[in-house]
Design a protein around this motif. Sequence first.
Motif, PDB file in Angstrom:
ATOM      1  N   LEU A  84      42.389 -58.875 110.295  1.00 52.43           N
ATOM      2  CA  LEU A  84      43.026 -57.181 110.308  1.00 52.43           C
ATOM      3  C   LEU A  84      42.527 -56.310 109.267  1.00 52.43           C
ATOM      4  O   LEU A  84      41.959 -56.838 108.514  1.00 52.43           O
ATOM      5  N   TYR A  85      42.771 -55.090 109.468  1.00 51.37           N
ATOM      6  CA  TYR A  85      42.570 -54.252 108.510  1.00 51.37           C
ATOM      7  C   TYR A  85      43.362 -54.380 107.124  1.00 51.37           C
ATOM      8  O   TYR A  85      44.710 -54.537 107.571  1.00 51.37           O
ATOM      9  N   PRO A 100      34.415 -52.896 114.884  1.00 51.71           N
ATOM     10  CA  PRO A 100      34.827 -53.568 116.015  1.00 51.71           C
ATOM     11  C   PRO A 100      34.933 -55.004 115.725  1.00 51.71           C
ATOM     12  O   PRO A 100      35.046 -55.928 116.629  1.00 51.71           O
ATOM     13  N   ASP A 101      34.995 -55.600 114.427  1.00 49.78           N
ATOM     14  CA  ASP A 101      34.950 -56.939 114.013  1.00 49.78           C
ATOM     15  C   ASP A 101      36.078 -57.610 114.598  1.00 49.78           C
ATOM     16  O   ASP A 101      35.891 -59.037 115.033  1.00 49.78           O
ATOM     17  N   PHE A 102      37.418 -57.071 114.772  1.00 49.45           N
ATOM     18  CA  PHE A 102      38.323 -57.901 115.351  1.00 49.45           C
ATOM     19  C   PHE A 102      37.874 -58.149 116.951  1.00 49.45           C
ATOM     20  O   PHE A 102      38.676 -59.151 117.353  1.00 49.45           O
ATOM     21  N   LEU A 103      37.335 -57.449 117.509  1.00 48.60           N
ATOM     22  CA  LEU A 103      36.847 -57.730 118.760  1.00 48.60           C
ATOM     23  C   LEU A 103      35.963 -58.909 118.897  1.00 48.60           C
ATOM     24  O   LEU A 103      36.005 -59.618 119.964  1.00 48.60           O
ATOM     25  N   ASP A 104      35.098 -59.114 117.746  1.00 46.17           N
ATOM     26  CA  ASP A 104      34.216 -60.348 117.779  1.00 46.17           C
ATOM     27  C   ASP A 104      35.234 -61.621 117.550  1.00 46.17           C
ATOM     28  O   ASP A 104      35.071 -62.547 118.328  1.00 46.17           O
ATOM     29  N   TYR A 145      44.610 -53.482 123.699  1.00 53.51           N
ATOM     30  CA  TYR A 145      43.350 -52.881 123.540  1.00 53.51           C
ATOM     31  C   TYR A 145      42.323 -54.034 123.427  1.00 53.51           C
ATOM     32  O   TYR A 145      41.246 -53.987 124.155  1.00 53.51           O
ATOM     33  N   ASN A 146      42.669 -54.945 122.629  1.00 54.80           N
ATOM     34  CA  ASN A 146      41.800 -56.045 122.455  1.00 54.80           C
ATOM     35  C   ASN A 146      41.448 -56.677 123.803  1.00 54.80           C
ATOM     36  O   ASN A 146      40.139 -57.136 124.092  1.00 54.80           O
ATOM     37  N   ALA A 147      42.466 -57.020 124.533  1.00 53.83           N
ATOM     38  CA  ALA A 147      42.343 -57.776 125.970  1.00 53.83           C
ATOM     39  C   ALA A 147      41.434 -56.901 126.746  1.00 53.83           C
ATOM     40  O   ALA A 147      40.480 -57.190 127.401  1.00 53.83           O
TER      41      ALA A 147
END
Length: 300
Positions: free
Chosen positions: A110-111, A117-121, A154-156
């Motif tokens: 998390l921030y 885009p790190d949380f998408l990785d 959003y992530n999904a």
Amino acid sequence: MRIPPVARRTLYVLAAGAAVVAALAACSPLTAINALSPADGAITTSDIAYGNGERLKLDIYRPARPAPGAPVVVFFYGGNWNSGNRQHYAFVGRALASRGIVAVIPDYRLYPQVRYPDFLDDAAQAVAWTARHIASYGGEPNNLFVMGHSAGAYNAAMVALDGRWLGKQGLAPDRLAGWIGLAGPYDFLPIVNEDAKPVFDFPNTPRESQPVNHLDGSTLPALLIAANKDKLVNPVRNTGGLALRLRARGVAVTEVYYDGVSHTTLVGSLAAPLRGLAPTLDAIDQFVRNHTRLSKVEGR
């Protein structure tokens, strides 16, 4: 005196709501919802590492006896990409397991530890881990869906629509059977949410950060659910706009809106005490069943 079925249902919802309100007075909303949500026979396996780092862990919720070819849903929670943890969403895992679905709920970074885009990785890594290991927990990897609420939706969406993320894990979006978004932000430039601005480096946010800009190769069926009264994420622009663009490309989209819920209570309606607010769980269950592929057990 005999109470009509409709009246009984109304009394049940009111009683359940009163119980939740009473619990909220003593603890946080999500803690209260989890406390009031029965396990329904779900078997929980916790603290499984899917990567290196304290936040890269997940929990699995599965039916006591998963049927052959049991579908799998990886659920990403919301929280403006700056808050949340998987334990708070046990009610989601239990709800899905009660319908014969193997549920996987990961944490992600998390921030301010990370930004887009790190949380998408992280999200893609959790999905890849699930694809490769979920058979050991009774799930069918050919029947794999991603799902999220709010920031998690959003992530999904990005994992399902933008092939870069699963591509880094050696997979492609067509490895999925479909995806589900609850009150998701899919088209939010310029950013007005103050919490989200630093996460996406606004005003220098790249256009490629928006799910609506990754539709050219889209083929996965989608279930998009929103609250008509959502005051945080505009349902017309985000859910409606994305559904319209996907259909224009021939993608199968199921689009659902509910009046009795808000941005937050939409996901809350998955919990047993709050299911009278909206048939969210029924819609998810039906979508998953409609798009479940033949499993290897069945001859795939």
